[in-house]
Design an enzyme around this catalytic site. Structure first.
Site, mmCIF file in Angstrom:
data_model
loop_
_atom_site.group_PDB
_atom_site.id
_atom_site.type_symbol
_atom_site.label_atom_id
_atom_site.label_comp_id
_atom_site.label_asym_id
_atom_site.label_seq_id
_atom_site.Cartn_x
_atom_site.Cartn_y
_atom_site.Cartn_z
ATOM 1 N N CYS A 111 0.878 -1.187 0.000
ATOM 2 C CA CYS A 111 0.000 0.000 0.000
ATOM 3 C C CYS A 111 0.905 1.223 0.000
ATOM 4 O O CYS A 111 1.044 1.909 1.011
ATOM 5 C CB CYS A 111 -0.909 -0.001 1.216
ATOM 6 S SG CYS A 111 -1.805 -1.563 1.488
ATOM 7 N N GLY A 115 4.668 7.234 -0.975
ATOM 8 C CA GLY A 115 6.031 6.760 -1.171
ATOM 9 C C GLY A 115 6.989 6.993 -0.024
ATOM 10 O O GLY A 115 8.179 6.686 -0.148
ATOM 11 N N CYS A 232 -1.754 4.283 11.159
ATOM 12 C CA CYS A 232 -1.581 5.551 11.877
ATOM 13 C C CYS A 232 -2.807 5.778 12.748
ATOM 14 O O CYS A 232 -3.462 6.818 12.679
ATOM 15 C CB CYS A 232 -1.359 6.706 10.895
ATOM 16 S SG CYS A 232 -2.611 6.843 9.605
#
Length: 450
Positions: A111, A115, A232
């Protein structure tokens, strides 16, 4: 700060007496951090001055005293550093502790966009390793590829597939990173939109989607390989419960890490949690697992592209640092790609399974006997260090990055690399008093530089 009521109840349950400190931390300014590109060899002091505070868990990470305008820094466009949140840099430390990085590795970032963690992986890998960066959302593929091009690691493939499309790559990868889409609780401080979109129903949806992605990721890992899972967010449904589910549903065992106490990272029942009131970073969760059983898929196949002719090969060699380390192929539309010679079978396997992907390091194309070098080559570490160049001032570099005219006085005709502080920015071609700027249009700076 206006937070969802159910979220505050959740965090009070998780943190207990520490909850007020957590809420206070969300009112503070988000730290600005960069990670320096060791492949480009530019010291952080050159970029932002001396006495920067390092990120404890990443030797290439630094906190900046204030947030500059990165768009107006030529070194940023050259890939000298990546602007990355500090907590997420911990991925590198986790991998460093468990994976033998001296070996040639096959690595998948499942995923990957935009980047940040992909370039982090590229910094860890040796030149005999392959990195596949996958992104399922088509609109996010272009920025992912741009960031990888800037970083300069040549052995990468960018793909655009749903993880479930990859069943024919079962047991192929030594390491799979799955930074799964999540409810974003760890971003509440810097992204008000994340707070507005949060709901218990969305947490449930994210948890279910993460299980689906983890199931596909688990299939890709070779026996004795590793799966790194991160989010996150804070809640147990997306973090510890999914980690536990993985060990029950597939042949994986959790790997414990050695973490110094002064890093203030919280060890959970499974995995590790970052809280912004305990350390200088955003909310982040990571767990890493080792695959205990299964069959490793061998790499085999043939590149179904035409090899470059010997005549063209002789012209190409001056553009590449170590041309014998690569094999060169020509795509149907004329683009020349360089594929590491030691990874031909690996690339062939990926090409056979994944149809929506890049085809290697694009280095340019021929028009007659003239070679037109690509921007990808300009930023790659595979480029020859002996090509002619012109060193630009900051003002000139920004004008180049806006595709504006710069002075060509006393400059030789032909292809030149535009450089700033020793970093390649792109190609230009000088013809008499005229200069053609070959920076891709979509890369140009649109911001006013006055």
């Amino acid at each position: 700060m206006n937070l969802p009521e159910n979220f505050t109840s959740q965090m009070q349950h998780i943190l207990g007496a520490e909850y007020p400190a957590f809420i206070e931390s969300l009112e503070q300014e988000t730290p600005t951090t960069i990670r320096v590109n060791r492949l480009k060899k530019l010291a952080s002091s050159t970029l932002f001055g001396e006495n920067l505070v390092p990120v404890k868990w990443n030797s290439m990470g630094y906190y900046l005293p204030q947030r500059p305008i990165f768009t107006l820094d030529p070194a940023f466009h050259a890939g000298a550093y990546y602007v990355q949140e500090a907590s997420s840099m911990f991925v590198a430390e986790a991998i460093r502790q468990v994976v033998d990085l001296e070996k040639p590795l096959r690595v998948m970032d499942l995923c990957a966009a935009p980047g940040g963690k992909t370039t982090l992986l590229a910094s860890l890998l040796n030149q005999k390793s392959l990195l596949v960066a996958n992104e399922v959302i088509k609109s996010r593929v272009a920025p992912l590829k741009e960031n990888l091009e800037k970083w300069g690691f040549p052995n990468y493939i960018v793909s655009n597939h749903d993880p479930e499309d990859m069943i024919d790559l079962e047991g192929f990868f030594d390491l799979v990173l799955t930074d799964a889409p999540c409810s974003g609780e760890g971003l509440f401080r810097k992204d008000p939109k994340a707070r507005n979109e949060w709901s218990e129903n969305n947490v449930q949806l994210c948890s279910a989607r993460q299980k689906r992605i983890l199931q596909a990721a688990a299939m890709l890992v070779a026996p004795n390989g590793y799966l790194c899972y991160s989010t996150c967010t804070y809640n147990e449904k997306e973090n510890e419960q999914n980690a536990k589910w993985l060990t029950q549903a597939a042949d994986f065992e959790e790997v414990k890490l050695n973490i110094p106490a002064d890093w203030s990272i919280t060890e959970k029942s499974m995995g590790y949690q970052f809280f912004p009131h305990r350390l200088k970073g955003e909310g982040f969760y990571l767990a890493i697992f080792k695959k205990t059983r299964g069959d490793k898929q061998e790499a085999k196949g043939k590149i179904k592209l035409n090899r470059v002719s010997q005549k063209k090969m002789d012209l190409l060699k001056k553009w590449i640092d170590k041309p014998d380390n690569f094999e060169f192929y020509e795509k149907p539309e004329g683009a020349i790609v360089a594929i590491p010679a030691n990874l031909i079978n690996e690339y062939a396997t990926i090409f056979r399974v994944l149809q929506k992907r890049s085809s290697g390091l694009e280095i340019g194309q021929f028009k007659g006997d003239d070679f037109i070098p690509s921007h990808d080559l300009a930023l790659s570490t595979a480029i020859s260090p002996n090509l002619p160049f012109i060193e630009l001032t900051k003002e000139e570099a920004l004008r180049f990055l806006k595709k504006e005219q710069i002075s060509t006085e006393n400059t030789q005709n032909g292809w030149l690399l535009a450089r700033y502080e020793g970093l390649n920015l792109g190609f230009m071609k000088v013809i008499g008093n005229r200069i053609n700027n070959y920076l891709p249009k979509e890369w140009r700076i649109r911001m006013d530089i006055e």
